[in-house]
Design a protein around this motif. Sequence first.
Motif, PDB file in Angstrom:
ATOM      1  N   ALA A   1       0.823  -1.201   0.000  1.00  0.00           N
ATOM      2  CA  ALA A   1       0.000   0.000   0.000  1.00  0.00           C
ATOM      3  C   ALA A   1       0.863   1.258   0.000  1.00  0.00           C
ATOM      4  CB  ALA A   1      -0.935  -0.008   1.209  1.00  0.00           C
ATOM      5  N   ALA A   2       1.932   1.231   0.800  1.00  0.00           N
ATOM      6  CA  ALA A   2       2.828   2.385   0.829  1.00  0.00           C
ATOM      7  C   ALA A   2       3.499   2.591  -0.535  1.00  0.00           C
ATOM      8  CB  ALA A   2       3.881   2.191   1.919  1.00  0.00           C
ATOM      9  N   GLN A   3       3.924   1.476  -1.144  1.00  0.00           N
ATOM     10  CA  GLN A   3       4.560   1.571  -2.465  1.00  0.00           C
ATOM     11  C   GLN A   3       3.585   2.065  -3.514  1.00  0.00           C
ATOM     12  OE1 GLN A   3       4.078  -0.512  -5.317  1.00  0.00           O
ATOM     13  NE2 GLN A   3       5.703   0.515  -6.487  1.00  0.00           N
ATOM     14  N   ALA A   4       2.322   1.581  -3.473  1.00  0.00           N
ATOM     15  CA  ALA A   4       1.320   1.982  -4.451  1.00  0.00           C
ATOM     16  C   ALA A   4       0.974   3.464  -4.295  1.00  0.00           C
ATOM     17  CB  ALA A   4       0.067   1.129  -4.303  1.00  0.00           C
ATOM     18  N   LYS A   5       0.930   3.929  -3.052  1.00  0.00           N
ATOM     19  CA  LYS A   5       0.625   5.345  -2.829  1.00  0.00           C
ATOM     20  C   LYS A   5       1.738   6.240  -3.363  1.00  0.00           C
ATOM     21  CE  LYS A   5      -0.954   8.490   0.784  1.00  0.00           C
ATOM     22  NZ  LYS A   5      -1.313   8.612   2.211  1.00  0.00           N
ATOM     23  N   GLU A   6       2.980   5.851  -3.119  1.00  0.00           N
ATOM     24  CA  GLU A   6       4.103   6.643  -3.625  1.00  0.00           C
ATOM     25  C   GLU A   6       4.172   6.575  -5.145  1.00  0.00           C
ATOM     26  OE1 GLU A   6       7.494   9.059  -3.704  1.00  0.00           O
ATOM     27  OE2 GLU A   6       5.899   8.738  -2.236  1.00  0.00           O
ATOM     28  N   SER A   7       3.870   5.390  -5.699  1.00  0.00           N
ATOM     29  CA  SER A   7       3.876   5.241  -7.150  1.00  0.00           C
ATOM     30  C   SER A   7       2.816   6.127  -7.789  1.00  0.00           C
ATOM     31  CB  SER A   7       3.643   3.777  -7.525  1.00  0.00           C
ATOM     32  OG  SER A   7       3.576   3.614  -8.922  1.00  0.00           O
ATOM     33  N   GLN A   8       1.640   6.198  -7.153  1.00  0.00           N
ATOM     34  CA  GLN A   8       0.589   7.058  -7.696  1.00  0.00           C
ATOM     35  C   GLN A   8       1.024   8.530  -7.678  1.00  0.00           C
ATOM     36  OE1 GLN A   8      -2.843   7.980  -5.303  1.00  0.00           O
ATOM     37  NE2 GLN A   8      -4.249   7.536  -7.010  1.00  0.00           N
ATOM     38  N   ARG A   9       1.690   8.925  -6.607  1.00  0.00           N
ATOM     39  CA  ARG A   9       2.159  10.317  -6.540  1.00  0.00           C
ATOM     40  C   ARG A   9       3.151  10.627  -7.658  1.00  0.00           C
ATOM     41  NH1 ARG A   9       6.339  13.117  -5.217  1.00  0.00           N
ATOM     42  NH2 ARG A   9       7.549  11.245  -4.726  1.00  0.00           N
ATOM     43  N   ILE A  10       4.058   9.686  -7.901  1.00  0.00           N
ATOM     44  CA  ILE A  10       5.061   9.900  -8.949  1.00  0.00           C
ATOM     45  C   ILE A  10       4.402   9.957 -10.324  1.00  0.00           C
ATOM     46  CG2 ILE A  10       7.054   8.868 -10.097  1.00  0.00           C
ATOM     47  CD1 ILE A  10       7.877   7.749  -7.355  1.00  0.00           C
TER      48      ILE A  10
ATOM     49  N   PHE B   1       2.378  12.717 -15.066  1.00  0.00           N
ATOM     50  CA  PHE B   1       1.251  13.016 -15.945  1.00  0.00           C
ATOM     51  C   PHE B   1       1.064  14.530 -16.084  1.00  0.00           C
ATOM     52  CE2 PHE B   1      -3.330  13.825 -16.563  1.00  0.00           C
ATOM     53  CZ  PHE B   1      -3.525  13.143 -17.765  1.00  0.00           C
ATOM     54  N   ASP B   2       1.176  15.238 -14.962  1.00  0.00           N
ATOM     55  CA  ASP B   2       1.055  16.703 -15.015  1.00  0.00           C
ATOM     56  C   ASP B   2       2.150  17.326 -15.882  1.00  0.00           C
ATOM     57  OD1 ASP B   2      -1.187  16.775 -13.452  1.00  0.00           O
ATOM     58  OD2 ASP B   2      -0.091  17.046 -11.559  1.00  0.00           O
ATOM     59  N   ALA B   3       3.335  16.690 -15.872  1.00  0.00           N
ATOM     60  CA  ALA B   3       4.450  17.206 -16.671  1.00  0.00           C
ATOM     61  C   ALA B   3       4.410  16.726 -18.107  1.00  0.00           C
ATOM     62  CB  ALA B   3       5.777  16.816 -16.022  1.00  0.00           C
ATOM     63  N   GLY B   4       3.406  15.909 -18.460  1.00  0.00           N
ATOM     64  CA  GLY B   4       3.307  15.404 -19.823  1.00  0.00           C
ATOM     65  C   GLY B   4       4.263  14.274 -20.116  1.00  0.00           C
ATOM     66  N   LEU B   5       4.796  13.600 -19.068  1.00  0.00           N
ATOM     67  CA  LEU B   5       5.768  12.526 -19.269  1.00  0.00           C
ATOM     68  C   LEU B   5       5.158  11.136 -19.121  1.00  0.00           C
ATOM     69  CD1 LEU B   5       8.751  14.048 -17.241  1.00  0.00           C
ATOM     70  CD2 LEU B   5       8.346  14.140 -19.717  1.00  0.00           C
TER      71      LEU B   5
ATOM     72  N   PRO C   1       1.463   8.728 -19.888  1.00  0.00           N
ATOM     73  CA  PRO C   1       0.136   8.694 -20.502  1.00  0.00           C
ATOM     74  C   PRO C   1      -0.949   8.487 -19.449  1.00  0.00           C
ATOM     75  CG  PRO C   1       1.240   6.597 -20.819  1.00  0.00           C
ATOM     76  CD  PRO C   1       2.252   7.512 -20.180  1.00  0.00           C
ATOM     77  N   VAL C   2      -2.181   8.707 -19.854  1.00  0.00           N
ATOM     78  CA  VAL C   2      -3.304   8.590 -18.941  1.00  0.00           C
ATOM     79  C   VAL C   2      -3.462   7.160 -18.440  1.00  0.00           C
ATOM     80  CG1 VAL C   2      -5.054   8.129 -20.713  1.00  0.00           C
ATOM     81  CG2 VAL C   2      -5.719   9.239 -18.563  1.00  0.00           C
ATOM     82  N   ASN C   3      -3.097   6.166 -19.256  1.00  0.00           N
ATOM     83  CA  ASN C   3      -3.220   4.772 -18.818  1.00  0.00           C
ATOM     84  C   ASN C   3      -2.361   4.499 -17.590  1.00  0.00           C
ATOM     85  OD1 ASN C   3      -5.038   4.177 -20.831  1.00  0.00           O
ATOM     86  ND2 ASN C   3      -3.486   3.429 -22.270  1.00  0.00           N
ATOM     87  N   ASP C   4      -1.164   5.101 -17.546  1.00  0.00           N
ATOM     88  CA  ASP C   4      -0.320   4.917 -16.372  1.00  0.00           C
ATOM     89  C   ASP C   4      -0.993   5.510 -15.136  1.00  0.00           C
ATOM     90  OD1 ASP C   4       1.499   3.734 -17.996  1.00  0.00           O
ATOM     91  OD2 ASP C   4       2.955   5.385 -17.984  1.00  0.00           O
ATOM     92  N   LEU C   5      -1.654   6.630 -15.299  1.00  0.00           N
ATOM     93  CA  LEU C   5      -2.361   7.262 -14.186  1.00  0.00           C
ATOM     94  C   LEU C   5      -3.481   6.364 -13.669  1.00  0.00           C
ATOM     95  CD1 LEU C   5      -2.784   9.845 -12.452  1.00  0.00           C
ATOM     96  CD2 LEU C   5      -4.386  10.604 -14.230  1.00  0.00           C
ATOM     97  N   LEU C   6      -4.228   5.771 -14.595  1.00  0.00           N
ATOM     98  CA  LEU C   6      -5.337   4.904 -14.191  1.00  0.00           C
ATOM     99  C   LEU C   6      -4.827   3.642 -13.516  1.00  0.00           C
ATOM    100  CD1 LEU C   6      -7.665   5.254 -17.312  1.00  0.00           C
ATOM    101  CD2 LEU C   6      -7.666   6.583 -15.202  1.00  0.00           C
TER     102      LEU C   6
END
Length: 443
Positions: free
Chosen positions: A385-394, A399-403, A405-410
């Motif tokens: 859970a800790a790893q997934a939360k940090e991964s989502q933040r990264i 995604f905000d920087a355009g680096l 894709p949206v699929n990675d965000l989902l």
Amino acid sequence: MRIHTRLRPLVAVLAAAVLSAGQAAAQSPLTLDDAVGRALKQNPAVRGAEASRREASERARQARAGWLPRVDLTETWQRGNQPVFVFGSILAQRSFTEANFAIDALNHPDPVSNFRTGISVEQLVFDGVRTLSANRSAAIGEEIADAGSRDTAAQLRLGVTRAFGEVLMAQANRAAAAAALESAEEDVRRAERRRDAGLATEADVLAVKVHLAQIRERQIGAASRETVARLQLNEAMGEPLDARFELQVPAVEPAAPPPIAELEAEALANRPDLLRVVAQERLAKESVTAARAGFYPQAAVQGVYEFNGGTFSDRVSAWTIGAVFRWNLFGGFADSAKLGEAKAATERARAERERQEAAARVDVRAAAARLDEARARVEVGRLAAAQAKESQRIVRDRFDAGLAPVNDLLRASMALLDAQYHQTAAAIDVLISAALLERARGR
């Protein structure tokens, strides 16, 4: 019971979920011990088990009655001109005269009436240990009923613990889904801003909205599972199905169990289902003793005190004492067949006892292994859970920087939700696995 340090963050999440779900509840939080206590007091199965125990106790009283004398009071009235009846009735009334010896009077007597009151007493002297065996069987029956009552209580404890854990798990999942829903709504706004800036497409926005709908579906599913779990918990506690309780999160880190050999020995000595089959084997052996008693004679003493008269108010007394000896010499081989049946039943009971003991050992080892697995999964779930939360933040930053894709965000969002689900499931599984081990060892 203390809460393990690694589990404190998860317990805090569970507690927050429970408090948020119980805002409408006015009563104090319901602890697991309180829920078990309600079930043991209010569930109909407990009343049924108690009634079975009383049945066994009354059967024991019936068996003990075989040691006591039997006393009967009879009141009869008869009238007729049957020669033997008339002759005997006149003698019993002590009103016989010489005129009654007349041949015509003997063959064609006038009808007479006889009122008889009798008090008879019979005391068993010897019955080939039938009564002794019946008393021992009744006492074993009480042991079986008591073990059944304990087994019912153990099953209720486990059922309440399962339902209690399911409610907590559903609440925690619903809280996690609600948090994920807020995050998904923010992702939609983030994707729309990027679309408006020309950095994302309409398809990207639609993909995030689909993800938002999936999160809503998970939230609805968690709410539905919570409703079902609450129904099961209320049913187990004997409470109205519509009652709603605020659950208090229990400590989820039980003490380490002793070695397997000690657990198995404790289970064989204390489990009510094993105590029941052991008693049933003894009962089957007692049936062999009872069957052998059929080959022995019976003896009893009897006494009768009676009053006979031609009218209800005019009677004379008489008494009789005696003894009876009865020995069945041939009954169509029924006694030997009954003995064979009892021996076969004893063998069957022995085999069932051995099967249940082996199954109890399997239960103990399986419960201990499941508890070890659940403990290990708690730590894995916390790290995941800790790893997934940090991964989502990264991924969000990328995604905000355009680096990214949206699929990675989902995928990152779903990975976090799944990790939180498995973390919660592992914590609840520790609670249920500990309860399974307690039941397996006969506590």
